[in-house]
Design a protein around this motif. Sequence first.
Motif, mmCIF file in Angstrom:
data_model
loop_
_atom_site.group_PDB
_atom_site.id
_atom_site.type_symbol
_atom_site.label_atom_id
_atom_site.label_comp_id
_atom_site.label_asym_id
_atom_site.label_seq_id
_atom_site.Cartn_x
_atom_site.Cartn_y
_atom_site.Cartn_z
ATOM 1 N N ALA A 95 0.836 -1.209 0.000
ATOM 2 C CA ALA A 95 0.000 0.000 0.000
ATOM 3 C C ALA A 95 0.868 1.255 0.000
ATOM 4 N N ALA A 96 0.352 2.318 -0.657
ATOM 5 C CA ALA A 96 1.115 3.569 -0.804
ATOM 6 C C ALA A 96 1.370 4.257 0.531
ATOM 7 N N ASP A 97 0.623 3.899 1.571
ATOM 8 C CA ASP A 97 0.842 4.563 2.861
ATOM 9 C C ASP A 97 1.486 3.648 3.904
ATOM 10 N N ASP A 98 1.976 2.501 3.468
ATOM 11 C CA ASP A 98 2.656 1.583 4.393
ATOM 12 C C ASP A 98 4.162 1.873 4.343
ATOM 13 N N LEU A 99 4.571 2.910 5.091
ATOM 14 C CA LEU A 99 5.938 3.434 4.961
ATOM 15 C C LEU A 99 7.005 2.380 5.246
ATOM 16 N N GLU A 100 6.802 1.601 6.297
ATOM 17 C CA GLU A 100 7.844 0.613 6.642
ATOM 18 C C GLU A 100 7.981 -0.444 5.554
ATOM 19 N N ALA A 101 6.854 -0.896 5.023
ATOM 20 C CA ALA A 101 6.907 -1.904 3.954
ATOM 21 C C ALA A 101 7.563 -1.312 2.696
ATOM 22 N N LEU A 102 7.362 -0.018 2.466
ATOM 23 C CA LEU A 102 7.969 0.619 1.291
ATOM 24 C C LEU A 102 9.489 0.741 1.461
ATOM 25 N N VAL A 103 9.918 1.071 2.678
ATOM 26 C CA VAL A 103 11.362 1.114 2.952
ATOM 27 C C VAL A 103 11.964 -0.259 2.699
ATOM 28 N N ALA A 104 11.296 -1.288 3.194
ATOM 29 C CA ALA A 104 11.793 -2.662 3.026
ATOM 30 C C ALA A 104 11.853 -3.035 1.544
ATOM 31 N N LEU A 105 10.817 -2.622 0.812
ATOM 32 C CA LEU A 105 10.756 -2.917 -0.626
ATOM 33 C C LEU A 105 11.906 -2.230 -1.371
ATOM 34 N N ALA A 106 12.158 -0.969 -1.036
ATOM 35 C CA ALA A 106 13.226 -0.209 -1.693
ATOM 36 C C ALA A 106 14.585 -0.848 -1.397
ATOM 37 N N ARG A 107 14.723 -1.335 -0.176
ATOM 38 C CA ARG A 107 15.996 -1.988 0.182
ATOM 39 C C ARG A 107 16.147 -3.308 -0.562
ATOM 40 N N GLU A 108 15.067 -4.079 -0.546
ATOM 41 C CA GLU A 108 15.108 -5.421 -1.146
ATOM 42 C C GLU A 108 15.476 -5.348 -2.636
ATOM 43 N N HIS A 109 14.921 -4.373 -3.335
ATOM 44 C CA HIS A 109 15.165 -4.287 -4.780
ATOM 45 C C HIS A 109 16.260 -3.284 -5.127
ATOM 46 N N ARG A 110 16.980 -2.832 -4.115
ATOM 47 C CA ARG A 110 18.078 -1.881 -4.305
ATOM 48 C C ARG A 110 17.648 -0.717 -5.216
ATOM 49 N N ILE A 111 16.561 -0.067 -4.807
ATOM 50 C CA ILE A 111 15.982 1.029 -5.594
ATOM 51 C C ILE A 111 16.903 2.258 -5.497
ATOM 52 N N ASP A 112 17.184 2.860 -6.648
ATOM 53 C CA ASP A 112 18.051 4.048 -6.677
ATOM 54 C C ASP A 112 17.272 5.335 -6.453
ATOM 55 N N LEU A 113 16.001 5.329 -6.838
ATOM 56 C CA LEU A 113 15.183 6.533 -6.640
ATOM 57 C C LEU A 113 13.719 6.137 -6.507
ATOM 58 N N THR A 114 13.062 6.656 -5.469
ATOM 59 C CA THR A 114 11.626 6.435 -5.281
ATOM 60 C C THR A 114 10.902 7.737 -5.591
ATOM 61 N N VAL A 115 9.822 7.639 -6.354
ATOM 62 C CA VAL A 115 9.039 8.816 -6.739
ATOM 63 C C VAL A 115 7.637 8.651 -6.152
ATOM 64 N N VAL A 116 7.220 9.626 -5.347
ATOM 65 C CA VAL A 116 5.946 9.490 -4.629
ATOM 66 C C VAL A 116 4.830 10.225 -5.374
ATOM 67 N N GLY A 117 3.731 9.518 -5.677
ATOM 68 C CA GLY A 117 2.582 10.138 -6.346
ATOM 69 C C GLY A 117 1.641 10.847 -5.388
ATOM 70 N N PRO A 118 0.984 10.131 -4.483
ATOM 71 C CA PRO A 118 -0.100 10.718 -3.684
ATOM 72 C C PRO A 118 0.347 11.502 -2.451
ATOM 73 N N GLU A 119 -0.582 12.267 -1.874
ATOM 74 C CA GLU A 119 -0.271 13.139 -0.746
ATOM 75 C C GLU A 119 -0.156 12.390 0.581
ATOM 76 N N ALA A 120 -0.937 11.304 0.757
ATOM 77 C CA ALA A 120 -0.980 10.680 2.090
ATOM 78 C C ALA A 120 0.406 10.244 2.586
ATOM 79 N N PRO A 121 1.187 9.508 1.778
ATOM 80 C CA PRO A 121 2.519 9.143 2.279
ATOM 81 C C PRO A 121 3.431 10.357 2.494
#
Length: 425
Positions: free
Chosen positions: A47-73
């Motif tokens: 989910a777009a507002d599950d900050l901890e899961a998003l951090v984990a996802l970015a780490r797992e896939h070695r994301i170089d840049l995350t771009v946020v669409g919606p306001e809630a996160p």
Amino acid sequence: MRVLIVGGGGREHALAWKLKQSPLVRELFCAPGNAGIARLARCVPVAADDLEALVALAREHRIDLTVVGPEAPLAAGIVDRFQEAGLAIFGPGKAAAQLEASKVFAKQLMAKYRIPTAESRTFTTAAEACAYIRAKGAPIVVKADGLAAGKGVVVAATVAEAEAAVQRMLVDREFGEAGSRIVIEEYLRGEEVTLLAFTDGTTVVPMVAAQDHKAAYDHDTGPNTGGMGAYSPVPLLTPERQQQIVTEILRPTIDGLRQEGIVYRGVLYVGLMITATGPKVLEYNVRFGDPECQVILPRLQSDLIPILQAINDGRLAEETITWHNNHTACVVMASGGYPGTYTTGKIITGLDQVAAMPDVYVFHAGTATHGENVVTAGGRVLAVTAWGETRAEALDKAYQAVQAIHFDGAHYRTDIGRRGIVLRH
Ligand code: AMP
Ligand code: GLY
């Protein structure tokens, strides 16, 4: 680069479509995405507002840049959280996101830095709010302080209507804590226009202008929605007027925030009323608009990645941003009943036929894949976008595509862009 987009609507589909074209992007992920985004990016059910899961996802896939669409996160502080974790992310931090998350904060900033906006006062008790309304008379506008999914603004034609809105927000707590403070403001007359800008906290670069259509039905009738269509450019926004908005509104906002100790990096959206005494701010958003993004990004000629990187590095002034000289139009197809209650899971047909049409792209807003089918999964379902040499051509192509697409109960406005055409002469 490996890029992650956060969100799953039409705006995020447009971001995915644009980022996919960048030679710098090797792999694209989206959380949670939708059926359309899944054709361009790897969608992950977070989910777009599950900050901890998003951090984990970015780490797992070695994301170089995350771009946020919606306001809630953004309002929840996703940018601060990612930065703490040493992850690169595009968007304003939590303090800056208050510009959208708190109308009281936005109003105070505008008052302090003399940014033109409707006259207003803030209230926490119904008795005082209603006394103010009776003293001022109608029409008058009542706004919940916090995020209310676009439903927290009541443009009241009568004193009774305004008082009822106060009752719902402050007493019945229709929007929960978001309505524990309200702003009551002067009703502004004029034409509405949206201007978005890229900013690194010092330099402000306006994008091409767009006009949204917020009302659900033709001729701007019916309830307010997230936006039923948009077009760009906007004849109302002459180069002189755009410059005036940059000088009187965008720059003072970014400079004012900086003086408050807040460096705003990201996309700043201002909703404006062009009144007889000049442009005035209706609202700030701290992100791309939806559906404005769907008509703005197809006009961006430059690669988006270097722009986002320059913003994050605080060197936007060195970046050259170029735009196509064309016109774009977007017609939103919504579920029957939206913005009220609606059902989902309706099979969408005609998408393949439209995929073969030139100068048309269907951004998915609320869709899901079900077996072989693409089905509806939200209030706004599709943002059917087209481009052409003129606004009329872009609108014609968008409506031809809309007519080829079907799902049970589909509802759309038939007058997107009309105001732009009328205003042209
Ligand atoms: P907002 O979410 O603050 O942009 O408000 C939603 C819509 O309400 C705007 O797009 C305008 O159409 C309308 N609105 C908001 N504030 C005012 C105002 N002060 N005067 C007239 N209309 C307004
Ligand atoms: N289209 C209005 C918004 O994105 O808030």
